[in-house]
Design a protein around this motif. Structure first.
Motif, PDB file in Angstrom:
ATOM      1  N   THR A   1      21.711   8.760  -5.610  1.00 52.52           N
ATOM      2  CA  THR A   1      20.422   8.073  -5.716  1.00 52.52           C
ATOM      3  C   THR A   1      20.543   6.676  -6.318  1.00 52.52           C
ATOM      4  O   THR A   1      19.956   5.714  -5.811  1.00 52.52           O
ATOM      5  N   MET A   2      21.293   6.549  -7.395  1.00 53.33           N
ATOM      6  CA  MET A   2      21.336   5.291  -8.137  1.00 53.33           C
ATOM      7  C   MET A   2      22.486   4.383  -7.718  1.00 53.33           C
ATOM      8  O   MET A   2      22.408   3.171  -7.916  1.00 53.33           O
ATOM      9  N   LYS A   3      23.540   4.949  -7.147  1.00 54.96           N
ATOM     10  CA  LYS A   3      24.709   4.131  -6.804  1.00 54.96           C
ATOM     11  C   LYS A   3      24.887   3.932  -5.305  1.00 54.96           C
ATOM     12  O   LYS A   3      25.720   3.134  -4.884  1.00 54.96           O
ATOM     13  N   GLY A   4      24.114   4.647  -4.503  1.00 54.61           N
ATOM     14  CA  GLY A   4      24.314   4.596  -3.060  1.00 54.61           C
ATOM     15  C   GLY A   4      23.628   3.439  -2.370  1.00 54.61           C
ATOM     16  O   GLY A   4      23.817   3.230  -1.165  1.00 54.61           O
ATOM     17  N   PHE A   5      22.852   2.643  -3.131  1.00 57.99           N
ATOM     18  CA  PHE A   5      22.050   1.579  -2.517  1.00 57.99           C
ATOM     19  C   PHE A   5      21.994   0.341  -3.411  1.00 57.99           C
ATOM     20  O   PHE A   5      22.204   0.425  -4.618  1.00 57.99           O
ATOM     21  N   VAL A   6      21.665  -0.775  -2.781  1.00 59.55           N
ATOM     22  CA  VAL A   6      21.308  -1.995  -3.506  1.00 59.55           C
ATOM     23  C   VAL A   6      19.783  -2.106  -3.460  1.00 59.55           C
ATOM     24  O   VAL A   6      19.205  -2.209  -2.375  1.00 59.55           O
ATOM     25  N   PRO A   7      19.093  -2.039  -4.592  1.00 58.01           N
ATOM     26  CA  PRO A   7      17.632  -2.208  -4.596  1.00 58.01           C
ATOM     27  C   PRO A   7      17.287  -3.672  -4.307  1.00 58.01           C
ATOM     28  O   PRO A   7      17.625  -4.560  -5.096  1.00 58.01           O
ATOM     29  N   LEU A   8      16.642  -3.931  -3.186  1.00 59.55           N
ATOM     30  CA  LEU A   8      16.372  -5.312  -2.772  1.00 59.55           C
ATOM     31  C   LEU A   8      15.094  -5.853  -3.403  1.00 59.55           C
ATOM     32  O   LEU A   8      15.084  -6.906  -4.009  1.00 59.55           O
ATOM     33  N   THR A   9      13.990  -5.140  -3.239  1.00 62.52           N
ATOM     34  CA  THR A   9      12.736  -5.504  -3.899  1.00 62.52           C
ATOM     35  C   THR A   9      11.739  -4.369  -3.754  1.00 62.52           C
ATOM     36  O   THR A   9      11.765  -3.625  -2.766  1.00 62.52           O
ATOM     37  N   LEU A  10      10.886  -4.226  -4.740  1.00 63.29           N
ATOM     38  CA  LEU A  10       9.719  -3.369  -4.583  1.00 63.29           C
ATOM     39  C   LEU A  10       8.797  -4.070  -3.582  1.00 63.29           C
ATOM     40  O   LEU A  10       8.633  -5.294  -3.639  1.00 63.29           O
ATOM     41  N   ILE A  11       8.238  -3.311  -2.656  1.00 64.43           N
ATOM     42  CA  ILE A  11       7.301  -3.896  -1.696  1.00 64.43           C
ATOM     43  C   ILE A  11       5.888  -3.833  -2.268  1.00 64.43           C
ATOM     44  O   ILE A  11       5.215  -4.849  -2.411  1.00 64.43           O
ATOM     45  N   ALA A  12       5.451  -2.623  -2.595  1.00 63.76           N
ATOM     46  CA  ALA A  12       4.083  -2.483  -3.111  1.00 63.76           C
ATOM     47  C   ALA A  12       3.936  -1.184  -3.873  1.00 63.76           C
ATOM     48  O   ALA A  12       4.669  -0.209  -3.643  1.00 63.76           O
ATOM     49  N   GLU A  13       2.995  -1.184  -4.793  1.00 64.68           N
ATOM     50  CA  GLU A  13       2.516   0.054  -5.414  1.00 64.68           C
ATOM     51  C   GLU A  13       1.194   0.402  -4.747  1.00 64.68           C
ATOM     52  O   GLU A  13       0.356  -0.475  -4.496  1.00 64.68           O
ATOM     53  N   VAL A  14       1.030   1.674  -4.470  1.00 64.69           N
ATOM     54  CA  VAL A  14      -0.157   2.142  -3.761  1.00 64.69           C
ATOM     55  C   VAL A  14      -0.927   3.099  -4.662  1.00 64.69           C
ATOM     56  O   VAL A  14      -0.358   4.074  -5.169  1.00 64.69           O
ATOM     57  N   GLY A  15      -2.185   2.803  -4.858  1.00 68.65           N
ATOM     58  CA  GLY A  15      -3.010   3.665  -5.692  1.00 68.65           C
ATOM     59  C   GLY A  15      -3.227   5.030  -5.056  1.00 68.65           C
ATOM     60  O   GLY A  15      -3.343   5.154  -3.835  1.00 68.65           O
ATOM     61  N   LEU A  16      -3.274   6.063  -5.894  1.00 75.97           N
ATOM     62  CA  LEU A  16      -3.541   7.420  -5.431  1.00 75.97           C
ATOM     63  C   LEU A  16      -5.001   7.768  -5.714  1.00 75.97           C
ATOM     64  O   LEU A  16      -5.451   7.712  -6.858  1.00 75.97           O
ATOM     65  N   LEU A  17      -5.710   8.095  -4.666  1.00 73.06           N
ATOM     66  CA  LEU A  17      -7.119   8.433  -4.763  1.00 73.06           C
ATOM     67  C   LEU A  17      -7.243   9.957  -4.719  1.00 73.06           C
ATOM     68  O   LEU A  17      -6.686  10.601  -3.825  1.00 73.06           O
ATOM     69  N   VAL A  18      -7.917  10.515  -5.699  1.00 77.47           N
ATOM     70  CA  VAL A  18      -8.114  11.968  -5.714  1.00 77.47           C
ATOM     71  C   VAL A  18      -9.287  12.285  -4.797  1.00 77.47           C
ATOM     72  O   VAL A  18     -10.432  11.921  -5.081  1.00 77.47           O
ATOM     73  N   VAL A  19      -8.988  12.938  -3.677  1.00 79.10           N
ATOM     74  CA  VAL A  19     -10.024  13.233  -2.682  1.00 79.10           C
ATOM     75  C   VAL A  19     -10.114  14.736  -2.462  1.00 79.10           C
ATOM     76  O   VAL A  19      -9.112  15.455  -2.547  1.00 79.10           O
TER      77      VAL A  19
ATOM     78  N   LEU B   1      -3.915  -5.699  -0.293  1.00 80.20           N
ATOM     79  CA  LEU B   1      -4.981  -5.417  -1.248  1.00 80.20           C
ATOM     80  C   LEU B   1      -6.178  -4.756  -0.574  1.00 80.20           C
ATOM     81  O   LEU B   1      -6.829  -3.884  -1.158  1.00 80.20           O
ATOM     82  N   LYS B   2      -6.452  -5.147   0.664  1.00 82.19           N
ATOM     83  CA  LYS B   2      -7.553  -4.548   1.414  1.00 82.19           C
ATOM     84  C   LYS B   2      -7.299  -3.062   1.657  1.00 82.19           C
ATOM     85  O   LYS B   2      -8.222  -2.253   1.725  1.00 82.19           O
ATOM     86  N   LEU B   3      -6.020  -2.701   1.776  1.00 80.59           N
ATOM     87  CA  LEU B   3      -5.643  -1.301   1.987  1.00 80.59           C
ATOM     88  C   LEU B   3      -5.621  -0.500   0.687  1.00 80.59           C
ATOM     89  O   LEU B   3      -5.467   0.720   0.709  1.00 80.59           O
ATOM     90  N   GLY B   4      -5.721  -1.192  -0.442  1.00 81.64           N
ATOM     91  CA  GLY B   4      -5.595  -0.500  -1.719  1.00 81.64           C
ATOM     92  C   GLY B   4      -4.171  -0.487  -2.238  1.00 81.64           C
ATOM     93  O   GLY B   4      -3.832   0.309  -3.110  1.00 81.64           O
ATOM     94  N   ALA B   5      -3.338  -1.365  -1.702  1.00 84.87           N
ATOM     95  CA  ALA B   5      -1.944  -1.490  -2.140  1.00 84.87           C
ATOM     96  C   ALA B   5      -1.761  -2.820  -2.861  1.00 84.87           C
ATOM     97  O   ALA B   5      -2.343  -3.825  -2.472  1.00 84.87           O
ATOM     98  N   GLU B   6      -0.951  -2.816  -3.893  1.00 84.74           N
ATOM     99  CA  GLU B   6      -0.705  -4.037  -4.674  1.00 84.74           C
ATOM    100  C   GLU B   6       0.709  -4.534  -4.417  1.00 84.74           C
ATOM    101  O   GLU B   6       1.682  -3.842  -4.732  1.00 84.74           O
ATOM    102  N   PRO B   7       0.873  -5.725  -3.813  1.00 84.66           N
ATOM    103  CA  PRO B   7       2.224  -6.251  -3.576  1.00 84.66           C
ATOM    104  C   PRO B   7       2.952  -6.467  -4.895  1.00 84.66           C
ATOM    105  O   PRO B   7       2.372  -6.972  -5.850  1.00 84.66           O
ATOM    106  N   ARG B   8       4.236  -6.074  -4.940  1.00 87.60           N
ATOM    107  CA  ARG B   8       5.004  -6.176  -6.178  1.00 87.60           C
ATOM    108  C   ARG B   8       6.389  -6.767  -5.916  1.00 87.60           C
ATOM    109  O   ARG B   8       7.401  -6.089  -6.074  1.00 87.60           O
ATOM    110  N   PRO B   9       6.484  -8.015  -5.476  1.00 86.96           N
ATOM    111  CA  PRO B   9       7.809  -8.611  -5.250  1.00 86.96           C
ATOM    112  C   PRO B   9       8.603  -8.700  -6.546  1.00 86.96           C
ATOM    113  O   PRO B   9       8.056  -9.046  -7.596  1.00 86.96           O
ATOM    114  N   MET B  10       9.892  -8.368  -6.477  1.00 87.49           N
ATOM    115  CA  MET B  10      10.760  -8.377  -7.651  1.00 87.49           C
ATOM    116  C   MET B  10      12.122  -8.946  -7.284  1.00 87.49           C
ATOM    117  O   MET B  10      12.540  -8.903  -6.124  1.00 87.49           O
TER     118      MET B  10
END
Length: 325
Positions: A114-132, A289-298
């Motif tokens: 999990t931690m060594k098999g990849f190069v983390p390039l960037t977080l794309i987005a965090e998506v809110g969880l709506l309790v429905v 943002l319209k979808l309820g996702a927050e872009p998180r470039p890193m």
């Protein structure tokens, strides 16, 4: 002395050649299409993020990129395929909290590191969880949900995008904090759960907001809370789970871009710079943002630390509640 001088000269030439080679690699990349693996079924948030990045990279770099859905084992099948791919920048993966943080704590044997098999390039987005909940239920708030679940232990079926997916973990956290018991129904990606949620076959979900927002707006699902730290700008009238009495509760889904370990640094740097530029454009920000996702470039370093902290945070929860497969 002459031999030492000659050796130094050759070393300098070799070092210069390597630098020129790396520069040439970055300048010429890509010369063909890039494949982005999505380890879940088409139609979910992970799939949407991958297709957004693939489309935007195609517009900037030319080749028509490909998104391939490889499902199974909570995302492990697709992630393993990405980890085995040639590390040349032409195979990437849109990873999630499951594939790149918590599955390692759930599965007794992992097909990749999990931690060594990849190069983390960037977080794309965090998506809110709506309790429905399905509107047939007499549940209009978190207090109602807790009361109903306690009165009907294990009778409520809750959906998720798979064992270890953010929707699963958020619900496990909720049950742990409230002393409730509900039955888990995992799917191969969160998109597959929506039809069953709409029909009432499953009654509840901590769902990715982009997936269920249209159904909430149409009245075919009822939103009772938002699982994020703050209220969502997309649904400001819906209180958070913490506001609703479950103090300290916070959970989101996140999706990031990874390359196989060993991918040349000039290529990973170019990918990071380009994708973070894409995520900072107003058009893409507004779309997410319209979808309820927050872009998180890193930066690569920031995303590496983020992945590590998420693994530690959720790994501790999984161990404390004894969650296993």
């Amino acid at each position: 002395m002459k031999n030492i001088t000659a050796w130094i000269f050759r070393a300098v030439l070799m070092f210069t050649a390597v630098l020129w080679g790396h520069a040439a690699t970055a300048q010429s990349y890509p010369t063909g299409p890039i494949k982005i693996i999505v380890p879940f079924a088409a139609g979910g948030s992970n799939d949407a993020m991958a297709r957004l990045v693939a489309r935007e990279l195609s517009q900037r770099w030319g080749p028509e990129n490909v998104v391939e859905n490889i499902t199974g084992a909570g995302g492990n099948v697709g992630a393993a395929a990405a980890a085995r791919a040639t590390p040349d920048g032409y195979t990437l993966i849109a990873g999630s909290i499951g594939t790149h943080a918590v599955n390692q704590f759930l599965y007794p044997k992992m097909p990749y590191d999990t931690m060594k098999g990849f190069v983390p390039l960037t977080l794309i987005a965090e998506v809110g969880l709506l309790v429905v909940v399905h509107p047939s239920l007499p549940i209009n708030s978190i207090a109602d949900l807790i009361s109903y679940a306690k009165a009907h232990p294990d009778e409520l079926n809750y959906a998720s995008g798979g064992v270890g997916a953010s929707q699963h973990l958020a619900t496990e956290l909720f049950m742990h904090m409230t002393g409730t018991k509900m039955t888990h129904v995992p799917y191969r990606g969160s998109a597959g759960s929506v039809s069953d949620l709409l029909s009432g076959r499953v009654q509840l979900m901590f769902a990715d907001m982009p997936l269920v927002l249209p159904h909430v707006q149409a009245g075919t699902l009822r939103a009772i809370a938002f699982a994020g730290e703050r209220r969502s700008a997309a649904m400001p009238d819906v209180p958070t789970v913490a506001e609703s009495g479950v103090k300290g509760s916070r959970a989101t889904a996140w999706y990031g871009l990874f390359a196989p370990a060993g991918t040349p640094e000039p290529i990973t740097t170019k990918l990071n710079q380009t994708v973070t530029e894409i995520l900072r454009t107003q058009e893409v920000k507004n779309y997410l943002l319209k979808l309820g996702a927050e872009p998180r470039p890193m930066s690569i370093a920031e995303f590496t630390e983020f992945q590590k902290s998420e693994a530690e945070r959720w790994g501790a929860l999984i161990k404390s509640i004894g969650l296993t497969l």
